[in-house]
Scaffold this motif. Structure first.
Motif, PDB file in Angstrom:
ATOM      1  N   UNK A  99       8.308   8.500   3.749  1.00 21.15           N
ATOM      2  CA  UNK A  99       8.509   7.972   2.397  1.00 21.15           C
ATOM      3  C   UNK A  99       7.794   6.643   2.208  1.00 21.15           C
ATOM      4  N   UNK A 100       7.822   5.796   3.226  1.00 27.36           N
ATOM      5  CA  UNK A 100       7.111   4.520   3.118  1.00 27.36           C
ATOM      6  C   UNK A 100       5.599   4.735   3.160  1.00 27.36           C
ATOM      7  N   UNK A 101       5.144   5.728   3.920  1.00 29.24           N
ATOM      8  CA  UNK A 101       3.716   6.074   3.904  1.00 29.24           C
ATOM      9  C   UNK A 101       3.301   6.477   2.493  1.00 29.24           C
ATOM     10  N   UNK A 102       4.098   7.361   1.869  1.00 29.66           N
ATOM     11  CA  UNK A 102       3.796   7.777   0.500  1.00 29.66           C
ATOM     12  C   UNK A 102       3.782   6.612  -0.461  1.00 29.66           C
ATOM     13  N   UNK A 103       4.725   5.699  -0.292  1.00 26.68           N
ATOM     14  CA  UNK A 103       4.778   4.535  -1.184  1.00 26.68           C
ATOM     15  C   UNK A 103       3.556   3.645  -1.002  1.00 26.68           C
ATOM     16  N   UNK A 104       3.196   3.361   0.238  1.00 25.99           N
ATOM     17  CA  UNK A 104       2.064   2.466   0.474  1.00 25.99           C
ATOM     18  C   UNK A 104       0.738   3.084   0.018  1.00 25.99           C
ATOM     19  N   UNK A 105       0.604   4.396   0.142  1.00 26.27           N
ATOM     20  CA  UNK A 105      -0.617   5.044  -0.331  1.00 26.27           C
ATOM     21  C   UNK A 105      -0.681   5.028  -1.856  1.00 26.27           C
ATOM     22  N   UNK A 106       0.422   5.399  -2.509  1.00 28.21           N
ATOM     23  CA  UNK A 106       0.406   5.585  -3.959  1.00 28.21           C
ATOM     24  C   UNK A 106       0.542   4.262  -4.718  1.00 28.21           C
ATOM     25  N   UNK A 107       1.542   3.472  -4.376  1.00 32.96           N
ATOM     26  CA  UNK A 107       1.640   2.176  -5.064  1.00 32.96           C
ATOM     27  C   UNK A 107       0.616   1.198  -4.513  1.00 32.96           C
ATOM     28  N   UNK A 108       0.080   1.512  -3.332  1.00 32.84           N
ATOM     29  CA  UNK A 108      -0.957   0.649  -2.761  1.00 32.84           C
ATOM     30  C   UNK A 108      -2.182   0.562  -3.648  1.00 32.84           C
ATOM     31  N   UNK A 109      -2.655   1.706  -4.169  1.00 29.98           N
ATOM     32  CA  UNK A 109      -3.833   1.617  -5.039  1.00 29.98           C
ATOM     33  C   UNK A 109      -3.464   1.034  -6.402  1.00 29.98           C
TER      34      UNK A 109
END
Length: 343
Positions: A14-24
């Protein structure tokens, strides 16, 4: 305890998904001063994430909720000890969200510039502090026998933590600029490719130093999966260099995709560096929070597992459908026509 280990990696996912998606999203927001030459170009940049930024943010809410339910001791120690840092992240996210909604409510240049500044600040602060927080979790923080954090905000601002924050800041910035290049046309597209060329060089250098330090930390602390940290660090390095090459060849889709998988590999490397701890204690290793002593009961984890089995695929399908619907480029011409109709 098998379910506890499963949920350790689900929370990581879930944190991977967050960092990828909200990261950009963070990267797009931070790019405004560099790519937004006029109001039309700034609107073009903001519109690239307009339909998806709030959906991307829900990942951190779900991750926090799962952390609370699956690892209540980890949640309590983390959110009480890192309270000020997490509060700053929350305030920055609120600031950014409000700015997206209110920027277009008036035509005044001063009004829009004020909200543009808040978008930049609201993107840069979380991008930095998330890296600081995760790096400190991996490195370890002072925790006493009662599972209570005994440090302060300044404790988190150590060299390794700050380097982790700078790494996520640069990774998210470059990731976001790749996304702008992918989703726009005209001058903004060309400027984004040029900016990505410059930022990616610094990103490669800083990320390499941070990953090497993390590898040394994992082996120095005797973490059992340290060898996997080496594997994922190497994969992240190759992917990041690949994204740089793809950008140079005007393959913005490949650049963005490789940049996204760079973040995936880097976060997974950190997660394996942390294993089997969830928050190591620098006060005394015996006080460390581990997957086993910080988790909920098997009954709770069983219920959560069935819920995740049903709802997680639905969330992923909805997210994929949203991105498919809004897959087209944001055209400057279309924004100019819309502005002309308004006036």
């Amino acid at each position: 305890m098998d379910l506890a280990y499963l949920w350790f990696f689900i929370v990581g996912f879930l944190f991977v998904g967050y960092f990828v998606l909200d990261g950009f999203d963070f990267g797009v927001g931070m790019s405004l001063p560099f790519l937004g030459k006029d109001d039309i170009s700034r609107r073009q940049i903001i519109n690239t994430i307009g339909p998806v930024w709030d959906l991307n943010e829900t990942w951190v809410i779900v991750a926090g909720a799962c952390l609370f339910a699956a690892f209540p001791h980890w949640y309590a120690t983390l959110f009480s000890g890192f309270y000020l840092a997490l509060l700053l992240i929350l305030l920055a996210l609120i600031l950014r969200g409000v700015s997206f909604e209110y920027r277009h409510q008036r035509d005044g240049l001063r009004w829009k510039k004020g909200f543009d500044t808040m978008i930049v600040v609201g993107s840069a602060v979380p991008a930095l502090l998330w890296g600081v927080a995760v790096a400190n979790i991996v490195q370890g923080v002072p925790i006493d026998a009662d599972m209570e954090f005994t440090g302060s905000l300044l404790t988190l601002l150590n060299p390794y933590g700050l380097l982790g924050g700078l790494t996520t800041l640069l990774l998210f910035f470059t990731h976001g600029v790749y996304f702008v290049a992918l989703k726009t046309d005209g001058q903004v597209h060309d400027d984004a490719r040029g900016l990505a060329r410059r930022s990616s060089i610094l990103t490669v250098v800083v990320a390499a130093v941070f990953l090497v330090w993390t590898i040394l930390l994992a082996f120095g602390e005797g973490r059992p999966l340290a060898w996997l940290v080496v594997v994922f660090a190497a994969v992240a390095a190759v992917l990041l260099i690949g994204s740089v090459i793809a950008n140079l060849r005007d393959r913005e889709g490949w650049a963005f995709g490789l940049g996204a998988f760079t973040i995936v590999a880097a976060v997974l490397g950190l997660w394996f560096a942390l294993f089997p701890f969830v928050m190591p204690s620098t006060t005394d290793p015996a006080y460390s929070l581990t997957i086993e002593n910080a988790s909920s009961t098997d009954y709770t984890l069983t219920i959560m597992s069935w819920a995740a089995l049903v709802f997680l695929p639905l969330v992923l399908l909805y997210q994929a459908w949203t991105y498919w619907i809004f897959r087209k480029r944001v055209s400057r011409t279309r924004i100019e026509r819309a502005a002309a109709l308004v006036h």
